[in-house]
Enzyme design. Structure first.
Site: not given
Length: 376
Positions: A132, A154, A196, A238, A248, A253, A257, A260, A264, A277
């Protein structure tokens, strides 16, 4: 690459989950000491068991981190993944769990991710879910991971139908960015990371975008001082967003992206790994900017400056010559994007350099028109 002078730092203020990002040359051997310091600060008397997760391409860097951990009194086990997006999968995560069980890892065991974004995402997800949640430290070895995936907590893996669909928020104890390792980075990977960096200028800081325009030549040469500034500023930008919208929930946030939603979809349909990427993000930013133009949100000059900067950094700005994708397939894949709502498309779109907004219910016909235009 020029030698670095000094070390930069960025503090990410998240109450009890706050951490530090250190940026400078020659930091890999210091990682063990830093891990020990961060564990003691967060947990007091802590365990001295560490699992180092890396991949074959950067095993030499990981061995330097492991040596530093041994010097700091840690017992270590090393897990070596296969390079590439295929390692962001449930079977690979299960293999990491198996190694953690074998070494009798508990909640005081620290997981140290040494590698690019794939290693950081996979190892971070394993750390978030094993027992956990166990502590982990990011030691990114690519420019893309330096400024993107190593910061913000993330972590996740891919589903066959969508990138990063399975994941968690799990902040690291700290991040160690050694700019000297970028001298060993293949040219294509280095340039992909610059996409980026450019993104941060577009979404948050027009002055930084201008600095990038002025310094593209020395960034292409991997100048140490310029790199440290670019990485430190990108991490700070960031962190500013993460501090205000860690999970988010407010939509802020989501500005990270930019490009993106297109990227993606392109990555998934081309087959993970066919487009890096950062290459997909570079292309996606231009498609998003063209979409913003079509919707009357920005002028053509803002798109042209992005095109010119990406060109100067030798990044792709179109799918032409790289992948032939069906427009309907792209649109369907976009509906799986995390920003999509009830199948309706949402995009992060610029209003000017230095500012973007999350735009709801973008008409499919406009998106299709941009995809058709860019394909022609």
């Amino acid at each position: 690459m020029s030698a670095d002078a000094g070390t930069g730092s960025v503090s990410v203020d998240l109450a009890e989950r706050s951490y530090e990002i250190l940026i400078g040359g020659g930091l890999l051997p210091e990682a063990g000491r830093l891990v020990g310091d961060w564990l003691s600060k967060r947990y007091g008397a802590s365990g001295k068991l560490a699992a180092v997760v890396t991949d074959r391409n950067v095993a030499a860097h990981a061995s330097r981190v492991t040596a530093g951990l041994h010097d700091a009194g840690f017992q270590t086990e090393t897990v070596i993944l296969e390079p590439g997006e295929k390692s962001k999968s449930l079977p690979v995560i299960a293999s990491i769990y198996d190694r953690l069980v074998d070494m009798k890892a508990d909640r005081k065991t620290v997981l140290v991710a040494v590698g690019g974004g794939v290693v950081g995402d996979a190892a971070g997800f394993a750390a978030a879910s094993y027992a956990r949640g166990i502590p982990f430290v990011q030691v990114p070895t690519t420019l893309l991971a330096d400024v993107d995936s190593s910061v913000g907590g993330k972590v996740g893996i891919n589903h066959p139908l969508a990138k990063n669909l399975i994941g968690a928020f799990h902040q690291p104890l700290g991040v160690v960015i050694d700019t000297e390792v970028l001298s060993t980075l293949p040219d294509r990977d280095y340039r992909a990371g610059m996409a980026e960096v450019v993104k941060y200028g577009v979404i948050q800081d027009a002055e930084f975008f201008g600095w990038l325009e002025e310094n593209a030549d020395i960034l292409n040469e991997r100048n140490g001082d310029a790199l440290r500034h670019a990485i430190t500023r990108s991490c700070r930008l960031k962190a500013d967003v993460v501090e205000k919208d860690e999970y988010e929930r407010t939509g802020l946030r989501a500005i990270l992206n930019y490009g993106h939603t297109f990227a993606h979809a392109f990555e998934a349909l081309a087959g993970y790994g066919e487009l890096l990427h950062g290459e997909a993000v570079a292309i996606g930013m231009i498609y998003a900017s063209r979409l913003a133009e079509r919707l009357g949100r920005i002028g053509a000059e803002d798109t042209r400056r992005q095109l010119d900067l990406l060109d100067a950094l030798h990044l792709p700005t179109s799918l032409v010559g790289r992948a032939t994708l069906d427009v309907d397939d792209i649109l369907e894949r976009m509906k799986l994007d995390k920003k999509a709502s009830a199948g309706k498309l949402r995009f992060v779109l610029p209003t000017r350099l230095g500012h973007v907004e999350l735009v709801d219910h973008v008409p499919t016909d406009d998106v299709r028109a941009v995809l058709d235009e860019m394909a022609g």
